[in-house]
Design a protein around this motif. Structure first.
Motif, short mmCIF file in Angstrom:
data_model
loop_
_atom_site.label_atom_id
_atom_site.label_comp_id
_atom_site.label_asym_id
_atom_site.label_seq_id
_atom_site.Cartn_x
_atom_site.Cartn_y
_atom_site.Cartn_z
N VAL A 271 9.27 18.03 -3.03
CA VAL A 271 10.33 16.79 -2.51
C VAL A 271 8.76 15.60 -1.68
O VAL A 271 8.26 16.24 -0.54
N ARG A 272 8.28 14.76 -2.49
CA ARG A 272 7.90 13.88 -1.79
C ARG A 272 8.38 12.46 -0.36
O ARG A 272 9.21 12.50 -1.34
N PRO A 273 7.99 12.20 0.22
CA PRO A 273 8.37 11.38 1.11
C PRO A 273 8.59 10.30 0.66
O PRO A 273 7.22 9.92 -0.70
N PRO A 274 9.17 9.33 1.01
CA PRO A 274 9.71 7.99 0.43
C PRO A 274 8.02 7.19 0.57
O PRO A 274 7.97 6.81 1.22
N LYS A 275 8.40 6.21 -0.52
CA LYS A 275 7.20 5.29 -0.57
C LYS A 275 7.92 3.77 0.44
O LYS A 275 9.22 3.78 -0.26
N PRO A 276 7.02 3.00 1.06
CA PRO A 276 7.00 2.61 1.54
C PRO A 276 7.53 1.20 0.44
O PRO A 276 6.93 1.44 -0.61
N ILE A 277 8.85 -0.25 0.97
CA ILE A 277 9.34 -0.73 0.32
C ILE A 277 8.56 -2.03 -0.02
O ILE A 277 7.93 -2.84 0.82
N THR A 278 8.15 -2.65 -1.34
CA THR A 278 6.95 -3.12 -2.25
C THR A 278 8.10 -4.13 -2.44
O THR A 278 9.11 -4.39 -3.10
N GLY A 279 7.33 -5.73 -3.53
CA GLY A 279 8.12 -6.06 -4.04
C GLY A 279 8.47 -6.15 -5.80
O GLY A 279 8.31 -5.20 -5.61
#
Length: 454
Positions: A271-279
């Motif tokens: 399980v990896r951390p969520p990535k920042p939301i981008t366009g």
């Protein structure tokens, strides 16, 4: 020339010597004028003495009330140690499993029996300092231990017949520069699963292992039976072999089990951390809808139609509107989180896959929330996902919160989940039904660092 004709004496009181308030008080205290009226100096002294006496009585009454209130409170019971055991090194941590107490020392591990508080055995083969330890009872006098040393290595042990058996170092690699430090370990209650949180130079991830405890118990039983048969055959042999029997019995149990090899744990999930939301990269709404499975659950917010230019415009408007506040507090750039809190969860209505064989006492999923993130993510512990351990795993269920989650706790029955946000609110979720039961806001906004069910 002294012309006084009468002897010296205290002059009689006069009306001019009486203040109005004293005259009124005196009339109320002695309306019949039976007491002699004191002259002015003595009246002042009497008033001061009475004030001191009244203040003393108020203090005495207040202390009596506090003493009575203290008696009504439940007095804590004073507990004194009934026994103690001595350790040879500095004790850093301990864990209890069954009738044994496992202590992490500055050099190795030690096990003590709670019946007689005597040292059972010790392990110091690697000369490592154990900083954290977790233990679970597998049954049949077998225990699994998961510990972390000062270098961030996660050691997996099996304790059987009063001896330690090292199974594997979960995050050991050949190249030390590529090693990832373990910062958190969790064992499920029955010892079926183990989870470790690893941190690299720039990233962090969570690894969930399935422990083959059934094969461990079978192998341990076979080994114990073989050792008993060997000792019995030696005892029934001729007198010349009695020396060998004595030598065999004199060996420690760890030496008899030195050649025992147990099955290694299986990496189930990464399980990896969520990535920042981008366009968005979608050309239209239809492309975004294709990425949604069935629309019955919330996601992490990646499938949207907001373009990069819209994000930049929103950021510019926000900065221009609140520029003075941003300059005072400083701008915090969004980063990928590097710490997480996770729990093993028992089966419930929402933690049941289509092909999962559920047992009531074995965890069916894990709940994870990353530092500074609003979402509590749930993942199913499905063995069929083993081949996807290195892929970017998506959560099966997402529970969003209004503020970033600071800490969490799971009840002993694993049905209720408590989430404490950074806005000093506590939300109780019903894991079986899948919705929040209550939301409690603390009046004084305080940062909640830990939360527990009693």
């Amino acid at each position: 020339l002294n012309t006084r004709t009468h002897p010296l004496g205290i002059p009689p009181p006069s009306d001019k010597d009486w203040p109005k308030e004293d005259e009124e008080d005196f009339f109320l205290l002695d309306p019949d004028r039976k007491r002699d009226v004191l002259p002015q100096p003595f009246r002042m002294i009497n008033k001061l003495v009475m004030q001191v006496f009244e203040s003393a009585m108020e203090i005495i009454e207040r202390r009596e009330m506090l003493r009575e209130a203290q008696k009504l409170k439940v007095q804590p019971k004073k507990c004194f140690p009934t026994a103690e055991f001595q350790v040879t090194e500095r004790a850093n941590c301990l864990a209890v499993s069954g009738k044994y107490i496992f202590v992490g020392l500055s050099v190795g591990l030690a096990a003590f029996n709670t019946c007689d508080f005597k040292d059972v055995c010790a392990w110091d083969a690697a000369n490592t300092e154990i900083c954290a330890i977790h233990a679970a009872d597998l049954g049949n006098e077998c225990h699994v231990l998961l510990s972390v040393d000062e270098m961030g290595l996660a050691w997996l042990f099996c304790f059987h017949k009063e001896s330690f058996l090292l199974i594997k170092v979960l995050n050991e690699v050949g190249d030390i520069s590529q090693r990832s430090a373990c910062v958190e370990v969790v064992l499920s209650r029955g010892g079926d699963y183990a989870g470790i949180l690893l941190q690299g130079n720039t990233k962090a991830w969570l690894e969930i292992y399935q422990l083959p405890k059934d094969s461990w118990l079978t192998e341990m039983e076979k080994n114990a039976r073989a050792a008993e048969e060997l000792a019995c055959s030696e005892r029934t042999s001729n007198s010349s072999s009695e020396v060998g029997t004595f030598l065999l019995q004199g060996l420690p149990v760890s030496a008899i089990q030195a050649d025992l090899e147990l099955d290694l744990p299986v990496l189930l999930l990464t399980v990896r951390p969520p990535k920042p939301i981008t366009g968005t990269s979608f050309k239209g709404p239809l492309d975004a809808l294709k990425e949604v499975d069935d629309g019955s659950m919330l996601g992490l917010g990646y499938n949207h139609l907001i373009k990069d230019s819209q994000w930049e415009l929103q950021e510019a408007i926000f900065r221009s509107t609140y520029q003075e506040y941003l300059e005072a507090e400083g701008v915090i750039e969004e980063e990928i989180p590097r710490y997480a809190i996770f729990h093993f969860l028992l089966p419930s209505r929402i933690l049941e896959g289509p092909e999962m064989k559920v047992q009531t006492d074995i965890p069916a999923g894990i709940g994870v929330h990353w530092d500074g993130n609003h979402n509590f993510c749930l993942y199913l512990l499905n063995p069929s996902l083993k081949e996807k351990a290195d892929a970017d795993l998506k959560p099966d269920i997402v529970w969003p919160c209004a503020a970033p989650i600071a800490c969490s706790a799971v009840s002993s029955c694993s049905r209720y989940l408590a989430l404490a946000g950074e806005d000093a609110t506590i939300t109780i979720w019903d894991k079986h039904l899948g919705y929040p039961l209550s939301v409690t806001a603390i009046l004084e906004e305080r940062f909640i660092r830990s939360i527990h069910f009693l």
